[in-house]
Scaffold this active site. Structure first.
Site, PDB file in Angstrom:
ATOM      1  N   SER A  65      -2.496   0.643  -4.266  1.00  0.00           N
ATOM      2  CA  SER A  65      -2.957   1.838  -3.553  1.00  0.00           C
ATOM      3  C   SER A  65      -4.307   2.327  -4.070  1.00  0.00           C
ATOM      4  CB  SER A  65      -1.910   2.948  -3.731  1.00  0.00           C
ATOM      5  OG  SER A  65      -2.428   4.181  -3.297  1.00  0.00           O
ATOM      6  N   ALA A  66      -5.083   2.925  -3.175  1.00  0.00           N
ATOM      7  CA  ALA A  66      -6.371   3.516  -3.574  1.00  0.00           C
ATOM      8  C   ALA A  66      -6.177   4.913  -4.165  1.00  0.00           C
ATOM      9  CB  ALA A  66      -7.281   3.602  -2.358  1.00  0.00           C
TER      10      ALA A  66
ATOM     11  N   ASP B  46       0.881  -1.152   0.000  1.00  0.00           N
ATOM     12  CA  ASP B  46       0.000   0.000   0.000  1.00  0.00           C
ATOM     13  C   ASP B  46       0.940   1.228   0.000  1.00  0.00           C
ATOM     14  OD1 ASP B  46      -2.367   1.593   0.653  1.00  0.00           O
ATOM     15  OD2 ASP B  46      -1.480   1.763   2.632  1.00  0.00           O
ATOM     16  N   LEU B  47       0.435   2.373  -0.363  1.00  0.00           N
ATOM     17  CA  LEU B  47       1.326   3.549  -0.440  1.00  0.00           C
ATOM     18  C   LEU B  47       1.225   4.438   0.800  1.00  0.00           C
ATOM     19  CD1 LEU B  47       3.257   5.293  -2.226  1.00  0.00           C
ATOM     20  CD2 LEU B  47       1.214   6.453  -3.073  1.00  0.00           C
ATOM     21  N   ASP B  48       0.069   5.140   0.914  1.00  0.00           N
ATOM     22  CA  ASP B  48      -0.094   6.116   1.998  1.00  0.00           C
ATOM     23  C   ASP B  48      -0.072   5.434   3.358  1.00  0.00           C
ATOM     24  OD1 ASP B  48      -0.590   8.546   0.431  1.00  0.00           O
ATOM     25  OD2 ASP B  48      -2.389   7.510  -0.240  1.00  0.00           O
TER      26      ASP B  48
ATOM     27  N   LYS C 294      -8.887   5.435   5.885  1.00  0.00           N
ATOM     28  CA  LYS C 294      -7.595   4.988   5.355  1.00  0.00           C
ATOM     29  C   LYS C 294      -7.814   3.902   4.309  1.00  0.00           C
ATOM     30  CE  LYS C 294      -4.539   6.188   9.162  1.00  0.00           C
ATOM     31  NZ  LYS C 294      -3.695   5.661  10.235  1.00  0.00           N
TER      32      LYS C 294
ATOM     33  N   GLU D  42      -0.001  -3.326   4.552  1.00  0.00           N
ATOM     34  CA  GLU D  42      -1.101  -2.342   4.645  1.00  0.00           C
ATOM     35  C   GLU D  42      -1.150  -1.658   6.004  1.00  0.00           C
ATOM     36  OE1 GLU D  42      -3.788  -0.718   3.837  1.00  0.00           O
ATOM     37  OE2 GLU D  42      -4.078  -1.295   1.758  1.00  0.00           O
ATOM     38  N   ASP D  43      -1.579  -0.379   6.006  1.00  0.00           N
ATOM     39  CA  ASP D  43      -1.746   0.320   7.293  1.00  0.00           C
ATOM     40  C   ASP D  43      -3.222   0.502   7.653  1.00  0.00           C
ATOM     41  OD1 ASP D  43      -2.293   2.258   5.285  1.00  0.00           O
ATOM     42  OD2 ASP D  43      -1.963   3.852   6.748  1.00  0.00           O
TER      43      ASP D  43
ATOM     44  N   THR E 272       2.121  10.179   4.140  1.00  0.00           N
ATOM     45  CA  THR E 272       1.095  11.085   3.624  1.00  0.00           C
ATOM     46  C   THR E 272      -0.260  10.937   4.330  1.00  0.00           C
ATOM     47  OG1 THR E 272       0.783   9.426   1.946  1.00  0.00           O
ATOM     48  CG2 THR E 272       1.955  11.413   1.273  1.00  0.00           C
TER      49      THR E 272
ATOM     50  N   LYS F  68     -11.170  -0.556  -1.515  1.00  0.00           N
ATOM     51  CA  LYS F  68     -10.913  -1.478  -0.405  1.00  0.00           C
ATOM     52  C   LYS F  68     -12.067  -1.290   0.598  1.00  0.00           C
ATOM     53  CE  LYS F  68      -5.963  -0.546  -0.885  1.00  0.00           C
ATOM     54  NZ  LYS F  68      -4.791   0.166  -0.343  1.00  0.00           N
TER      55      LYS F  68
HETATM   56  P1  B16 Z   1      -6.355  10.164  -3.510  1.00  0.00           P
HETATM   57  P2  B16 Z   1      -3.547   4.066   0.082  1.00  0.00           P
HETATM   58  C1  B16 Z   1      -5.420   5.945   0.044  1.00  0.00           C
HETATM   59  O1  B16 Z   1      -4.139   5.522  -0.282  1.00  0.00           O
HETATM   60  C2  B16 Z   1      -5.412   6.748   1.331  1.00  0.00           C
HETATM   61  O2  B16 Z   1      -5.148   5.909   2.438  1.00  0.00           O
HETATM   62  C3  B16 Z   1      -6.760   7.388   1.540  1.00  0.00           C
HETATM   63  O3  B16 Z   1      -6.727   8.198   2.708  1.00  0.00           O
HETATM   64  C4  B16 Z   1      -7.112   8.235   0.321  1.00  0.00           C
HETATM   65  O4  B16 Z   1      -8.412   8.790   0.457  1.00  0.00           O
HETATM   66  C5  B16 Z   1      -7.080   7.335  -0.930  1.00  0.00           C
HETATM   67  O5  B16 Z   1      -5.805   6.770  -1.056  1.00  0.00           O
HETATM   68  C6  B16 Z   1      -7.382   8.119  -2.188  1.00  0.00           C
HETATM   69  O6  B16 Z   1      -6.334   9.014  -2.406  1.00  0.00           O
HETATM   70  O7  B16 Z   1      -7.322  11.200  -3.044  1.00  0.00           O
HETATM   71  O8  B16 Z   1      -4.920  10.621  -3.539  1.00  0.00           O
HETATM   72  O9  B16 Z   1      -6.795   9.521  -4.811  1.00  0.00           O
HETATM   73  O10 B16 Z   1      -3.451   4.056   1.566  1.00  0.00           O
HETATM   74  O11 B16 Z   1      -4.513   3.046  -0.492  1.00  0.00           O
HETATM   75  O12 B16 Z   1      -2.215   4.070  -0.610  1.00  0.00           O
HETATM   76 MG    MG Z   2      -2.633   3.271   3.413  1.00  0.00          MG
END
Ligand code: B16
Ligand code: MG
Length: 230
Positions: free
Chosen positions: A118-119, A13-15, A49, A173-174, A21, A149
């Site tokens: 990542s989302a 996962d990224l964030d 998240k 994943e976090d 971030t 997710k």
């Molecule tokens: P964006 P991840 C997710 O990233 C974040 O955890 C979540 O807080 C955020 O709303 C989502 O990406 C969408 O991000 O607005 O940049 O498209 O944790 O799946 O890497």
């Molecule tokens: Mg995350």
């Protein structure tokens, strides 16, 4: 351990896992909620998240009992994203969480494939800015998926792109929803954060600086039911 019983890939996962971030996402959502007169705490944010931008916006509006049209929701999402982008502009390697690059290098050296699940629709920008894009063999983000997710789509697409079985892949994943998604997809799960929050993960560490190849290999045995000390 024979060849068929060996970790073949790790999907990150990224964030909140590779980059710091998660706090920036929270700050932007908090600002948006406040502008709408909605109280939004860090605890509420745990639910967001790993959740897509639009689903996150819907969640906050629902919390405040506010009804908006699809067009208005899209405008709110654009506003939140503009605030989020302001905070990540000029981002560099210093935003990588401890242990990130060391682990990516080590996986690459050992021939273990690396994927992104990542989302975020901003994932590519962040990987480029932090200089880690070149480590990835497969890249799935918010621009590729149709389901948020805890649906396993993002990780299953990653496995498909890597041409590997989910049982041979560790998902890192976090988020609660991300762990749920990976488990649904049949992956081995490593949570980053608190074990009191990520209760369903096969194992939890506080950060990637505590993760190495040995731990990942042992984790596969734990996921298969062996009592290995991690
Ligand atoms: P964006 P991840 C997710 O990233 C974040 O955890 C979540 O807080 C955020 O709303 C989502 O990406 C969408 O991000 O607005 O940049 O498209 O944790 O799946 O890497
Ligand atoms: Mg995350």
């Amino acid at each position: 351990m024979n060849e068929s019983n060996k970790i073949k890939a790790v999907i990150f996962d990224l964030d909140g896992v590779l980059v710091d971030t998660a706090g920036y996402h929270y700050a932007a959502w908090h600002r948006l909620a406040l502008s709408l007169g909605i109280e939004f705490s860090k605890k509420d944010n745990e639910q967001l998240k790993g959740v897509s931008r639009i689903e996150s916006c819907r969640f906050i509006l629902k919390m405040g009992g506010i009804v908006k049209t699809e067009e208005e929701i899209n405008e709110l999402c654009a506003l939140k994203n503009s605030w989020y982008l302001e905070t990540i502009v000029g981002m560099d390697k210093s935003e990588l969480l401890p242990g990130t690059e060391k682990l990516l290098k080590s996986l690459q050296m050992h021939g273990i494939k690396i994927g992104l699940g990542s989302a975020s629709k901003n994932a590519r920008t962040i990987l480029d800015a932090t200089g880690i894009d070149h480590y990835f063999d497969a890249h799935i983000d918010g621009n590729d998926v149709t389901k948020s997710k805890p649906d396993p789509e993002v990780f299953l697409m990653g496995a498909q792109k890597l041409d590997l079985d989910p049982h041979d892949i560790v998902v890192v994943e976090d988020s609660i929803k991300g762990i749920e998604a990976a488990l649904k997809g049949g992956f081995i799960t490593l949570g980053i954060g608190l074990s009191s929050v990520l209760i369903d993960a096969h194992h939890v560490e506080t950060g990637l600086e505590h993760v190495d190849i040995t731990l990942l290999k042992n984790l596969q045995q734990v996921a298969q039911g062996s009592k290995v000390q991690l």
